[in-house]
Design a protein around this motif. Structure first.
Motif, PDB file in Angstrom:
ATOM      1  N   ALA A 108       0.835  -1.207   0.000  1.00 18.23           N
ATOM      2  CA  ALA A 108       0.000   0.000   0.000  1.00 18.23           C
ATOM      3  C   ALA A 108       0.870   1.258   0.000  1.00 18.23           C
ATOM      4  O   ALA A 108       0.518   2.264  -0.629  1.00 18.23           O
ATOM      5  N   ASP A 109       2.005   1.209   0.699  1.00 11.39           N
ATOM      6  CA  ASP A 109       2.933   2.344   0.715  1.00 11.39           C
ATOM      7  C   ASP A 109       3.468   2.601  -0.691  1.00 11.39           C
ATOM      8  O   ASP A 109       3.553   3.748  -1.142  1.00 11.39           O
ATOM      9  N   TRP A 110       3.856   1.522  -1.367  1.00 14.12           N
ATOM     10  CA  TRP A 110       4.380   1.662  -2.727  1.00 14.12           C
ATOM     11  C   TRP A 110       3.332   2.263  -3.659  1.00 14.12           C
ATOM     12  O   TRP A 110       3.630   3.159  -4.453  1.00 14.12           O
ATOM     13  N   GLU A 132      -2.417  -3.941 -10.757  1.00 17.72           N
ATOM     14  CA  GLU A 132      -2.972  -2.631 -10.399  1.00 17.72           C
ATOM     15  C   GLU A 132      -1.914  -1.536 -10.509  1.00 17.72           C
ATOM     16  O   GLU A 132      -2.158  -0.468 -11.074  1.00 17.72           O
ATOM     17  N   ILE A 133      -0.735  -1.797  -9.958  1.00 20.49           N
ATOM     18  CA  ILE A 133       0.335  -0.803  -9.987  1.00 20.49           C
ATOM     19  C   ILE A 133       0.797  -0.561 -11.418  1.00 20.49           C
ATOM     20  O   ILE A 133       0.987   0.582 -11.843  1.00 20.49           O
ATOM     21  N   THR A 135      -0.807  -0.996 -14.229  1.00 25.99           N
ATOM     22  CA  THR A 135      -1.841  -0.276 -14.978  1.00 25.99           C
ATOM     23  C   THR A 135      -1.868   1.191 -14.581  1.00 25.99           C
ATOM     24  O   THR A 135      -1.966   2.082 -15.435  1.00 25.99           O
ATOM     25  N   LEU A 136      -1.784   1.438 -13.292  1.00 24.14           N
ATOM     26  CA  LEU A 136      -1.769   2.808 -12.779  1.00 24.14           C
ATOM     27  C   LEU A 136      -0.629   3.607 -13.388  1.00 24.14           C
ATOM     28  O   LEU A 136      -0.819   4.730 -13.875  1.00 24.14           O
ATOM     29  N   VAL A 137       0.568   3.030 -13.392  1.00 21.86           N
ATOM     30  CA  VAL A 137       1.746   3.718 -13.912  1.00 21.86           C
ATOM     31  C   VAL A 137       1.633   3.953 -15.416  1.00 21.86           C
ATOM     32  O   VAL A 137       1.865   5.054 -15.904  1.00 21.86           O
ATOM     33  N   GLY A 138       1.286   2.904 -16.159  1.00 26.01           N
ATOM     34  CA  GLY A 138       1.214   3.022 -17.609  1.00 26.01           C
ATOM     35  C   GLY A 138       0.174   4.008 -18.096  1.00 26.01           C
ATOM     36  O   GLY A 138       0.374   4.695 -19.098  1.00 26.01           O
ATOM     37  N   MET A 152       4.173  -9.069 -17.703  1.00 24.85           N
ATOM     38  CA  MET A 152       2.998  -8.606 -16.966  1.00 24.85           C
ATOM     39  C   MET A 152       2.031  -7.822 -17.847  1.00 24.85           C
ATOM     40  O   MET A 152       0.930  -7.494 -17.418  1.00 24.85           O
ATOM     41  N   ILE A 153       2.451  -7.508 -19.066  1.00 26.90           N
ATOM     42  CA  ILE A 153       1.605  -6.714 -19.957  1.00 26.90           C
ATOM     43  C   ILE A 153       0.767  -7.638 -20.827  1.00 26.90           C
ATOM     44  O   ILE A 153       1.238  -8.183 -21.828  1.00 26.90           O
TER      45      ILE A 153
END
Length: 241
Positions: A108-110, A132-133, A135-138, A152-153
Motif C-alpha cells: 500500500a505504501d508503494w 494494479e500498480i 496499470t496505474l503507472v502506464g 505482466m503486460i
C-alpha cells in the motif's frame, strides 16, 4: 563557525563539555557519533547541520525524522526499524523515501508513493509489483511502461495503455495484437512508426484513409504494402466498372 581542529579532536576522543559539543556539531553534525549521552538539543543541532547524523540517533523523534528527510530522501535509509508513524511521516514528506526504507514498507505504501511519482516503478520490489500498480503507472505516464516487465503486460493492459496514449505502443511487446496497433495509430498517427509489421492490412488502410498523416510514419515495408493495396483496389474498381 570557524573550524577548530583541537576542539574537533577533543570531541572525537569522547571528551568535551556540552557547549563544546554543540559548537562542533554546528560545524559538522556527523560528530554526533562521538557524543555519548547526547542531549536532544545536540541531536537536533546535528541533524539540522547534516541530515546524515540521523544515523547516530536511536529511536529519533518525528521532528528529527522530518528535518533529515526534508534534506534528502536518502536519509530515510539511516533509520533502522522505523515505526509506522515514522514511515508515514517520511513518505508524506518525500515519496522517493520509499526506496530507501529497509523495513516496514508495505504494498500500500508503494502504491501511494507511485501515485505521486511514477518514476518509482523502477525500484519497486518484484513481490510488490501488481497488475494494479502496472496499470496505474502506464496510464499515468506511458514512458514508464518501459519499466514494467513484458510478462505482466497482457492484452487488456496494453489496450488500456494505448487508449490513454497511442504512443504507448513503442514500449509494448512486439507481439501485441493488430487490434492494439490499430487502436494506437487511431489515437495518434505517430504511433505508426512503432509498428514493424501488421497482418490486418485492411484495418491499417482504414487508419490511413481517416488520417493521411499515418503515411509519413509507416516504415518502407508497410508503405509498399499500403501502396500496393491502393493500386490493387484502384485496378479492381476500374475493371469492375
Amino acid at each position: 563557525m570557524i573550524y577548530d581542529e583541537t576542539l574537533c579532536r577533543k570531541i572525537k576522543e569522547g571528551s568535551g563539555t556540552d557547549e563544546e559539543k554543540l559548537e562542533v556539531l554546528r560545524y559538522d553534525g556527523s560528530y554526533l557519533q562521538y557524543c555519548t549521552n547526547a542531549t536532544y538539543e545536540m541531536k537536533r543541532v546535528a541533524v539540522e547541520q547534516n541530515g546524515y547524523a540521523i544515523k547516530y540517533v536511536r529511536n529519533p523523534s518525528l521532528e528529527l525524522v522530518e528535518i533529515a528527510v526534508k534534506q534528502s530522501a536518502t536519509y530515510a535509509g539511516m533509520i533502522k526499524k522505523p515505526t509506522r508513524e515514522q514511515i508515514e511521516t517520511m513518505l508524506e514528506i518525500a515519496p522517493e523515501a520509499v526506496r530507501y526504507i529497509e523495513d516496514g514498507v508495505t504494498e500500500a505504501d508503494w502504491i501511494r508513493c507511485i501515485k505521486k511519482d511514477t518514476r518509482l516503478i523502477r525500484y519497486i520490489p518484484r513481490r510488490c509489483l501488481t497488475t494494479e500498480i502496472c496499470t496505474l503507472v502506464g496510464e499515468s505516464d506511458y514512458t514508464r511502461i518501459k519499466n514494467i516487465p513484458e510478462s505482466m503486460i497482457d492484452e487488456d493492459m496494453a489496450f488500456k495503455f494505448v487508449t490513454k496514449s497511442g504512443l504507448a505502443l513503442q514500449y509494448l511487446p512486439e507481439d501485441v495484437s493488430d487490434d492494439i496497433k490499430i487502436l494506437a495509430i487511431s489515437n495518434n498517427a505517430e504511433a505508426a512508426k512503432f509498428v514493424k509489421d501488421i497482418n490486418d492490412l485492411d484495418k491499417l488502410m482504414v487508419c490511413v484513409n481517416n488520417n493521411e498523416k499515418v503515411i509519413q510514419y509507416l516504415n518502407p515495408t508497410l508503405l509498399r504494402r499500403v501502396a500496393k493495396k491502393y493500386r490493387d483496389d484502384y485496378l479492381n474498381r476500374k475493371f469492375d466498372c
